[in-house]
Scaffold this motif. Structure first.
Motif, PDB file in Angstrom:
ATOM      1  N   SER A 166     -10.979  -1.682  -0.283  1.00 47.31           N
ATOM      2  CA  SER A 166     -10.281  -2.966  -0.191  1.00 47.31           C
ATOM      3  C   SER A 166     -10.341  -3.691  -1.527  1.00 47.31           C
ATOM      4  CB  SER A 166     -10.915  -3.830   0.903  1.00 47.31           C
ATOM      5  OG  SER A 166     -12.242  -4.164   0.552  1.00 47.31           O
ATOM      6  N   ALA A 203      -2.198   9.616   6.161  1.00 43.54           N
ATOM      7  CA  ALA A 203      -3.211   8.859   5.430  1.00 43.54           C
ATOM      8  C   ALA A 203      -4.031   8.016   6.401  1.00 43.54           C
ATOM      9  CB  ALA A 203      -2.538   7.968   4.388  1.00 43.54           C
ATOM     10  N   ASN A 211       0.843  -1.186   0.000  1.00 40.88           N
ATOM     11  CA  ASN A 211       0.000   0.000   0.000  1.00 40.88           C
ATOM     12  C   ASN A 211       0.879   1.238   0.000  1.00 40.88           C
ATOM     13  OD1 ASN A 211      -2.616  -1.153   0.124  1.00 40.88           O
ATOM     14  ND2 ASN A 211      -2.165  -1.774   2.231  1.00 40.88           N
ATOM     15  N   GLU A 246      -6.191  -2.904   1.960  1.00 41.15           N
ATOM     16  CA  GLU A 246      -6.926  -1.662   1.735  1.00 41.15           C
ATOM     17  C   GLU A 246      -5.980  -0.596   1.186  1.00 41.15           C
ATOM     18  OE1 GLU A 246     -10.222  -1.706   5.327  1.00 41.15           O
ATOM     19  OE2 GLU A 246      -8.185  -1.007   5.753  1.00 41.15           O
ATOM     20  N   VAL A 247      -6.554   0.342   0.432  1.00 37.92           N
ATOM     21  CA  VAL A 247      -5.799   1.480  -0.082  1.00 37.92           C
ATOM     22  C   VAL A 247      -6.601   2.748   0.197  1.00 37.92           C
ATOM     23  CG1 VAL A 247      -4.828   2.588  -2.133  1.00 37.92           C
ATOM     24  CG2 VAL A 247      -4.723   0.094  -1.891  1.00 37.92           C
ATOM     25  N   ALA A 248      -5.946   3.736   0.808  1.00 32.89           N
ATOM     26  CA  ALA A 248      -6.590   5.025   1.071  1.00 32.89           C
ATOM     27  C   ALA A 248      -6.418   5.926  -0.139  1.00 32.89           C
ATOM     28  CB  ALA A 248      -5.985   5.677   2.304  1.00 32.89           C
ATOM     29  N   VAL A 284      -4.595   1.641   7.056  1.00 35.62           N
ATOM     30  CA  VAL A 284      -5.067   0.599   6.151  1.00 35.62           C
ATOM     31  C   VAL A 284      -4.569  -0.762   6.630  1.00 35.62           C
ATOM     32  CG1 VAL A 284      -5.204   2.104   4.135  1.00 35.62           C
ATOM     33  CG2 VAL A 284      -3.062   0.945   4.653  1.00 35.62           C
ATOM     34  N   VAL A 313      -4.341   4.777  -6.902  1.00 34.92           N
ATOM     35  CA  VAL A 313      -3.646   5.683  -6.005  1.00 34.92           C
ATOM     36  C   VAL A 313      -2.518   6.418  -6.715  1.00 34.92           C
ATOM     37  CG1 VAL A 313      -1.882   4.128  -5.083  1.00 34.92           C
ATOM     38  CG2 VAL A 313      -2.902   5.864  -3.594  1.00 34.92           C
ATOM     39  N   LYS A 334     -11.198   4.739   1.897  1.00 36.50           N
ATOM     40  CA  LYS A 334     -10.275   3.675   1.531  1.00 36.50           C
ATOM     41  C   LYS A 334     -11.096   2.525   0.946  1.00 36.50           C
ATOM     42  CE  LYS A 334     -10.034   1.813   6.285  1.00 36.50           C
ATOM     43  NZ  LYS A 334      -9.112   1.479   7.407  1.00 36.50           N
TER      44      LYS A 334
END
Length: 752
Positions: free
Chosen positions: A60, A43, A3, A50-52, A46, A212, A58
């Protein structure tokens, strides 16, 4: 792939639709005043892939969307309404959205609430007002106070949460377009899937890691005509947990090793703890500690008993032999409070919040009407008594609190424990009623002070109902004097209002932030200076009467009693002018078509009153929303019975009509409890009411049918949690007058 924190959007220039009601506007995040609200200091945390994508969202790998929840759920439905804003712009079904508690960060601060606190008339659209709102918004953004209050949750989130959803969607589309080597504009989204006319499609979960790093071009917010979710009646997302008992309120938290504390506080306002001997109490079963928290907590003086169970703690604190020092207000009684208001009203000119025309013309009147209205002190009486759980261990503080002000609670906990703010963690639970009482942090300071004596164990501090009721931050007592002047044709040529009360804002600034008190306070006169009625000559002033009684924000604040004053007096003016009260209002609202439409909608829905009953009408604007109520009332054995209330509301875009109807029903019951029963009285410096036996609220068999009419609108959303409270008391009082000929000018409403 690991991430990676998203790039700072402050370096990008986006094309953003201005809150969905105007065209697109090119702005740079770094140049926006106030500062951007998309990226926080760090951020979002996570886990598990997961990615914010920004400070709010965020996603998943399975496509689940998690939204940072920055407002407290106290029954108003923000855990449903706010995720809808993100889901709308992100183009996912609400079922795909989860929530997490937002970290303490300035991007989640409440900007709208502070900007709305400025004392400008709603009809004022001038440069001074716009400039003041701009500056206040900028200051509010820098302060970043996370506050749930002022009926501002949806209004404040309307911009940043939708922008967060739209930005995330654009990043996902850009990632798909890059993979497929097609223009972004050729990609479509629906239900968490990006697709192209060539048949390619992929889910948000499959795209999020690439998204992202994407660089979207144009980002625009949906217009109201494009909404799929906003405006639809979605069921509450917290209902199931509250029905099956799995919902966690402040009283439900159970960290390992938790002990309990019960408290007794000075029964006299301003009193202190005298000497006491606690040896016998410490020997009682389960008792662990006896703590005088007065100095450490910096609030009301008192003593706590810590024990293994709350029952043991309560038995211990009740048995504790305490000598109280009564202090300087030992002789204070209710009559003194109102005598001081009268004296201030007669001796001081007050601050003029609004004037129009030339009041000297009122001297030519052929008839005048002069009356006085009063409202008592009121408690909040939330179903969940005051509580807070705190643990102080190894230089760190952990709070579990049903609070409306998590960022302020964190700061207070750090101060009391003597640690840096970074060493404090706040877990916000469901609130079993807030109504403004949980804007205060006295329970937090108290809990941390007690936890310092608990040798590292978490301590759940619980106030009994009696301690809660007798140590509230009460709605202030208020007094208002009105006069109306009429010419020979019965037309109103002068409208004057001068009122007096304590200042909530001055007290809160002093006890919460240690700031000096002074200056005007809009909350004292809201609902008086900001009327829509077109009287040619007006003057509205207020006198602040400092009071030793602790006062605080109470649901709808000054509007709660000022609407009773003004709407009652409007009916009295109509009678003096020889006009029907509805016809009179309609004539005065010719320049306010929104208000007139709301009034007419309520009247149309209400129809005619049944035989033996009467309809009372009231119209009031607060927190940006306009509400008209028609109360159907009867009198039996000198007792007031309210059978039905029709409530019409224009609150801008109705994000979730179900929640609006629920809030109107809640507000009517809350306001009706105050209108018929609510009164806190003082004798010998002590509050006399201590439980629901002598501070009653509306019971189920007394609750009227509430019918809500929502006016369609494309304006940005306004407040909804509080605006239903102010009109109910005057609507009922106006109906009582029709039935009895008796004009009730004091709350609570009583016949004989």
């Amino acid at each position: 792939m690991p991430n990676t924190p998203p790039k700072k959007k402050s370096r990008r220039y986006f094309l953003l639709g201005a809150l969905g009601v105007t065209g697109a506007l090119t702005v740079g995040w770094g140049l926006m005043p106030p500062r951007q609200r998309q990226e926080g200091r760090v951020a979002l945390p996570v886990a598990n892939g997961e990615v914010a994508l920004n400070g709010w969202i965020k996603i998943s790998r399975d496509g689940t969307v998690t939204v940072a929840m920055h407002r407290s759920e106290m029954g108003q439905g923000v855990h449903t309404a706010l995720p809808m804003l993100v889901a709308e712009e992100l183009d996912v079904p609400l079922s795909m959205v989860r929530i997490m508690q937002a970290p303490i960060d300035k991007i989640y601060g409440n900007v709208s609430m502070l900007a709305d606190g400025l004392p400008f008339h709603p009809d004022d659209n001038g440069l001074v007002k716009r400039s003041a709102q701009w500056l206040t918004s900028k200051v509010a953004r820098e302060l970043g106070l996370m506050v749930t209050g002022g009926s501002s949750s949806v209004k404040d989130a309307w911009g940043p949460m939708r922008e967060a959803g739209a930005t995330a969607r654009a990043m996902l589309v850009a990632a798909a377009a890059q993979q497929w080597k097609v223009p972004d504009a050729e990609c479509q989204t629906n239900a968490g899937v990006v697709s192209h006319a060539n048949g390619k499609r992929t889910t948000y979960g499959e795209l999020v890691e690439a998204a992202v790093h994407s660089n979207p071009g144009t980002i625009s917010l949906r217009q109201p005509a494009q909404f799929k979710l906003i405006g639809t009646p979605q069921p509450r997302r917290d209902s199931a947990a509250k029905v099956d008992g799995s919902a966690i309120f402040g009283l439900d938290v159970r960290p390992p090793g938790m002990v309990y504390a019960a408290v007794r506080m000075s029964p006299t306002i301003g009193g202190s703890v005298g000497q006491f001997v606690d040896g016998a109490i410490r020997a009682m079963p389960g008792v662990l500690q006896v703590v005088d928290f007065s100095t450490a907590a910096g609030g009301v003086a008192g003593v706590a008993v810590i024990a293994k169970s709350f029952w043991q703690a309560q038995l211990g604190v009740k048995a504790l032999p305490l000598d109280w020092v009564a202090g300087p207000h030992a002789a204070l009684k209710t009559a003194d409070v109102f005598a001081d208001l009268v004296a201030k009203l007669e001796s001081e000119p007050g601050y003029v919040y609004y004037s129009a025309g030339d009041m000297a013309l009122a001297g030519k009147a052929v008839k005048t009407l002069q009356v006085e209205y009063r409202a008592p002190l009121l408690a909040h009486a939330a179903m969940e008594p005051i509580n807070c759980t705190a643990q102080v261990r190894e230089g760190k503080v952990t709070l579990w609190a049903s609070t409306q002000v998590p960022s302020i609670a964190l700061a207070v906990a750090a101060r009391v424990a003597g640690v840096d703010k970074e060493q404090v963690t706040v877990h916000v639970t469901y609130l079993g009623g807030g109504f403004g009482r949980r804007l205060e942090i006295d329970m937090v300071a108290q809990a941390v002070a007690i936890a310092l004596a608990a040798e590292g164990a978490p301590v759940q501090v619980i106030w009994s109902r009696e301690e809660d009721t007798t140590h509230d931050m009460y709605r202030p007592a208020a007094l208002a004097r009105f006069s109306a002047a009429f010419d020979g044709a019965g037309q109103v040529i002068g409208f004057d209002c001068k009122s007096a009360s304590g200042s909530i804002t001055q007290q809160v600034l002093k006890r919460t932030f240690g700031l000096p008190s002074g200056g005007p306070d809009k909350t004292t006169v809201e609902g008086e200076f900001d009327l829509p009625y077109a009287f040619p000559n007006q003057r509205i002033a207020h006198v602040i009467a400092p009071t030793p009684v602790p006062i605080g924000y109470w649901r709808s604040v000054g509007h709660s009693h000022n609407a009773f004053f003004t709407e009652g007096f409007i009916d009295e003016i109509a009678l003096a002018a020889g006009k029907d009260e509805v016809v009179f209002r309609r004539e005065l609202l010719k320049n306010h078509p929104r208000h007139l439409a709301v009034l007419n909608a309520a009247l149309a829905k209400a129809g005619a009153a049944p035989a033996g009953h009467a309809h009372g009408v009231a119209l009031h604007q607060s927190f940006g929303s306009i509400v008209a109520q028609v109360a159907e009332v009867s009198i039996k054995a000198r007792t007031i019975h309210v059978h039905r209330v029709v409530c019409a509301v224009d609150c801008g875009i109705a994000v979730n009509p179900n929640l609006i109807a629920q809030q109107m029903e809640s507000a009517v019951i809350f306001g009706l409890s105050a209108a018929l029963f609510g009164e806190i009285t003082l004798e010998n410096g002590q509050v006399q009411e201590d439980n629901f036996s002598n501070y009653p609220v509306v019971r189920m068999h007394q609750a009227p049918l509430v019918e809500t009419v929502i006016i369609a609108s494309t304006d940005a959303p306004q407040g909804i949690g509080e605006p239903g409270v102010p009109p109910i008391a005057p609507a009922v009082a106006n109906a009582v007058f029709k039935l009895t000929g008796t004009r009730l000018r004091s709350l609570p409403l009583r016949l004989g």
